[in-house]
Structures are given as structure tokens and as C-alpha cells.
Design an enzyme around this catalytic site. Structure first.
Site, mmCIF file in Angstrom:
data_model
loop_
_atom_site.group_PDB
_atom_site.id
_atom_site.type_symbol
_atom_site.label_atom_id
_atom_site.label_comp_id
_atom_site.label_asym_id
_atom_site.label_seq_id
_atom_site.Cartn_x
_atom_site.Cartn_y
_atom_site.Cartn_z
ATOM 1 N N ARG A 133 0.703 -1.067 0.096
ATOM 2 C CA ARG A 133 0.019 0.059 0.037
ATOM 3 C C ARG A 133 0.900 1.101 0.072
ATOM 4 N NH1 ARG A 133 -2.816 4.019 2.826
ATOM 5 N NH2 ARG A 133 -4.885 4.135 2.144
ATOM 6 N N CYS A 134 1.840 1.144 0.814
ATOM 7 C CA CYS A 134 2.754 2.470 0.843
ATOM 8 C C CYS A 134 3.522 2.657 -0.263
ATOM 9 C CB CYS A 134 3.760 1.902 1.796
ATOM 10 S SG CYS A 134 3.606 1.964 3.444
#
Length: 414
Positions: free
Chosen positions: A403-404
């Protein structure tokens, strides 16, 4: 022209922004790790392989991948005026103040005719030795006598492959973020130019927060629950003042459907640096979470105030209820919480450190994760999720997961 459109964390992902790790990682040293927000030095060749595997997994699932460095190169190709303005702004934001080195660095960067190479060099960092000695010695200064050849005039930006943080897609707009640290705040210059000048994005996204605001906010703390509810973490990297400001900006936009912000107050620590390191949505009714936050989590509901004539008025209410109940109310269906590593304390702490809770949902019930978090991944499968594993031995050294490493630009509605 392409509009930003993201109203959830789980709608089928159609377009995403990535940054392929580059030479900025080679310029990490043991002495600069802490200042540049790393705990270890990734091995670049393997980090690139892992990142390419990540991009290929997204493409194989129907996601269009665009790269930050390519979009920024497109912008610099538009005109010499924009190119000059960018170089001067980069020099200023890198903290180069002496007239001699401002001139020398401008001259050095201006000589790089290929726009993508120029962009990559600004990301990589600039050492004194990059400037030809004959140019430096025309006029001797104290800087030349004190600094060594390998000293950085402009620091590298090794966190750039975490594209989630410099800005956040919210509905059909963006939060162009004022980041927590000096080293990361420079990263947002690229998004500023892309949304200001790139022909695909110019005038296509509403600006709900600006990098020139005084309060810190980062994209890892911003989760789109649905088109009416936005969750934001109060964390090591995002302040309550910033959340107040973005709430006011969202509520006063008559075309924005968001009417509620949930502010999650999480402990300030390196392990819990963003909300998405401890908590992400993976299906219509399922969230992953790190059990370590449950005893300390505070949740506040922010809505528009009672005075319709005031842009400053907010109503803030603390919600005293279990997390499961809170999410069930705002998601609109009964929610199941899936603990990192199944809830075992030691395993959960280990796998959360390697971003076991930092899943990228690319469609309801379909997530991309690091293969190293095998206990968490097995638990996700036991709940019926489709788990796409990628290698992350090197990428995870930067303390960020799938996600990052991704900024959704377009998702289908759910």
C-alpha cells in the site's frame, strides 16, 4: 485529460502511480540512515527486481501503471521556462543557499538535456564531486576547504518509492501533503509540478490540502472508506491541526460528497508511523489490523458545524465504542477485523514491522502482500481472500508495504 477518482480502498484499481527505486538507495550510508528515515540499506538490484515484480502483478490484474519519474519528465519537456523554474525550486528546497553553489548546481543540472535523467538526478542526490573541479576552483570558498568530495550538496530522496505519502487521492481531488520531515517534504515537489502542468492532470484534481500549509499530513494516514467517509490517522506523521484544515476544505466544497471524517489517534512510534501500517481495508466487510493498537486507539468523528455560514465551524465527537462497531456503522455492513499474524503477540509484532497489515487491495477481496508475512497471509486466505504475494526482502527495509508503494489514481466505484 484524466480525472483523479478514488472513493474507496477496495474498488477495482484501474490506474496507479509508482516510483521504481533508483540510485537514491545507493546514496544511503550508515551515518545518514536515521536522518533519511531508513533502518537499513536495501540492495538496489534486488529492490528493483522486487518492485518490477510488484508492477507486473498489478498489470497482470488489469491495473495501468504510471511512473512518477516519467510524468515529471513529461512536465519538464513542456517548456524551458518550467524546466528552469523547477531546477531553481529544487535547489532552494535542497537547502543550497550560497550563491556560488546555487549557480554551480543550476549549471550542472541545466547541462543534463534528457529530462528523465535530470529528474532521476534530483532524486538521486548531488555530491560536491558531481560538480567539475575546474568550475569549483574558479573561486575558492570556505565550503570548498571544509567539505569533502563525497559530501552531498543535495540529499538523496530514498523514500520516493513509497508514493502513497507525498499526496493522497480523495474523491476527485488530492491532498498535496506537507510531510513530517524535511527530507520527505522535498518529495512533494514532483506532484506539485505534475498537477500544475502535466497535460493529463492539469486542472483535473481539486486541491484539498497544499504542501505550503504549516501542518503535517502524509498519505499513509489517509483511507477512503467510501464516498461519504474519510479516515485519517493522527500519528507520528500527521497532526490534528492538518486534519481540521483538510476537513474544512472538504466540507466547503459543494461538489464533494464527503461529510464525515473519522480521525484515528494512534501511538506515535516508528512501528506505527502511519494508520495504514496498522489498519487497512481488504474487502467490503473486512479490515486487517495490528492487535497492538487496540488498547490505545481513540476515534473521533468530525462533521460540518452547525453554522451554515461559517467555513471554520466543525463538530468533533469522540466515539467510545469497539473498533468493530465503529467501522460497522460507517461502512454500512457488519465488519470483521482480521488480526495481523492471527493475533499472536510476538508474531504480530514481527510481521507488522514488515508491513503485514499494509496490504494493497486491488479489488474487493483481492490483496497484494509481501510473501515474508506468511502467518498473516495464511490468515487472510482462511477468511476467503485472494492473496497475491510478491517478494519484499529488500523493499521492506524501508518500512513500507505494497500500500505504501502505490498511489491509486483511479478506482471503480463500489
Amino acid at each position: 485529460m484524466e480525472k483523479i477518482h478514488v472513493t474507496s480502498e477496495i474498488g477495482p484499481l484501474k490506474k496507479v502511480l509508482l516510483h521504481r527505486p533508483g540510485n537514491e538507495l545507493l546514496n544511503l550510508t550508515p551515518d545518514t540512515l536515521s536522518r533519511l528515515l531508513f533502518d537499513d540499506i536495501p540492495y538496489l538490484p534486488d529492490a528493483i527486481k522486487e518492485h518490477d515484480e510488484f508492477a507486473d502483478a498489478l498489470r497482470a490484474n488489469g491495473v495501468e501503471v504510471v511512473y512518477l519519474e516519467n510524468l515529471m519528465a513529461d512536465v519538464l519537456d513542456l517548456s524551458d521556462e518550467i524546466r528552469d523554474k523547477f531546477i531553481k525550486q529544487f535547489i532552494y528546497e535542497a537547502g543550497i543557499r550560497t550563491p556560488k553553489y546555487k549557480y554551480l548546481v543550476f549549471d550542472y543540472l541545466d547541462q543534463i538535456t534528457n529530462s528523465k535523467k535530470l529528474v532521476l538526478k534530483t532524486m538521486e542526490g548531488i555530491q560536491i564531486s558531481d560538480i567539475p573541479r575546474r568550475k569549483r576552483e574558479i573561486e575558492k570558498s570556505l565550503v570548498d576547504l571544509i567539505e569533502t568530495e563525497d559530501e552531498f550538496i543535495a540529499d538523496p530522496m530514498p523514500n520516493l518509492y513509497f508514493t502513497r505519502d507525498p499526496f493522497a487521492s480523495v474523491g476527485e481531488g488530492i491532498s498535496l501533503n506537507k510531510m513530517y520531515s524535511v527530507t520527505r517534504n522535498r518529495e512533494t515537489i514532483y506532484a506539485e509540478y505534475i498537477f500544475k502542468y502535466h497535460p493529463d492532470y492539469k486542472d483535473q484534481a481539486k486541491l484539498y490540502y497544499d504542501r505550503y500549509n504549516p501542518y503535517h499530513i502524509e498519505g499513509g494516514d489517509v483511507l477512503n472508506i467510501n464516498d461519504h467517509v474519510l479516515a485519517i490517522g493522527i500519528s507520528q506523521r500527521t497532526t490534528a491541526e492538518a486534519i481540521d484544515q483538510i476537513a474544512k476544505n472538504l466540507f466547503k466544497d459543494s461538489e464533494c460528497k464527503i461529510d464525515t471524517i473519522l480521525a484515528f489517534n494512534i501511538p506515535e512510534s516508528r512501528a506505527f508511523m502511519h494508520l495504514d501500517t496498522v489498519f487497512t481495508q481488504v474487502d467490503y466487510d473486512k479490515f486487517t489490523y495490528h492487535p497492538g493498537i487496540m488498547g490505545t486507539l481513540q476515534v473521533f468523528e468530525i462533521t460540518e458545524g452547525d453554522d451554515p455560514n461559517s467555513d471554520e465551524d466543525l463538530t468533533v465527537t469522540e466515539i467510545n465504542a469497539p473498533l468493530e462497531e465503529i467501522l460497522t456503522k460507517y461502512v454500512g455492513r457488519k465488519v470483521t477485523l482480521i488480526p495481523c499474524a492471527g493475533g499472536d503477540k510476538v508474531s504480530a509484532e514481527r510481521e507488522q514491522w514488515n508491513d503485514g497489515s499494509n496490504t494493497l487491495c486491488i479489488a474487493p477481496g483481492v490483496v497484494v502482500v509481501y510473501d515474508r508475512n506468511n502467518l498473516t497471509n495464511a490468515v487472510l486466505r482462511s477468511y476467503g481472500l485472494k492473496v497475491i504475494e510478491i517478494h519484499g526482502a529488500e523493499l521492506s527495509r524501508g518500512r513500507g508495504g505494497p500500500r505504501c508503494m502505490s498511489m491509486p489514481l483511479v478506482r471503480e466505484d463500489i
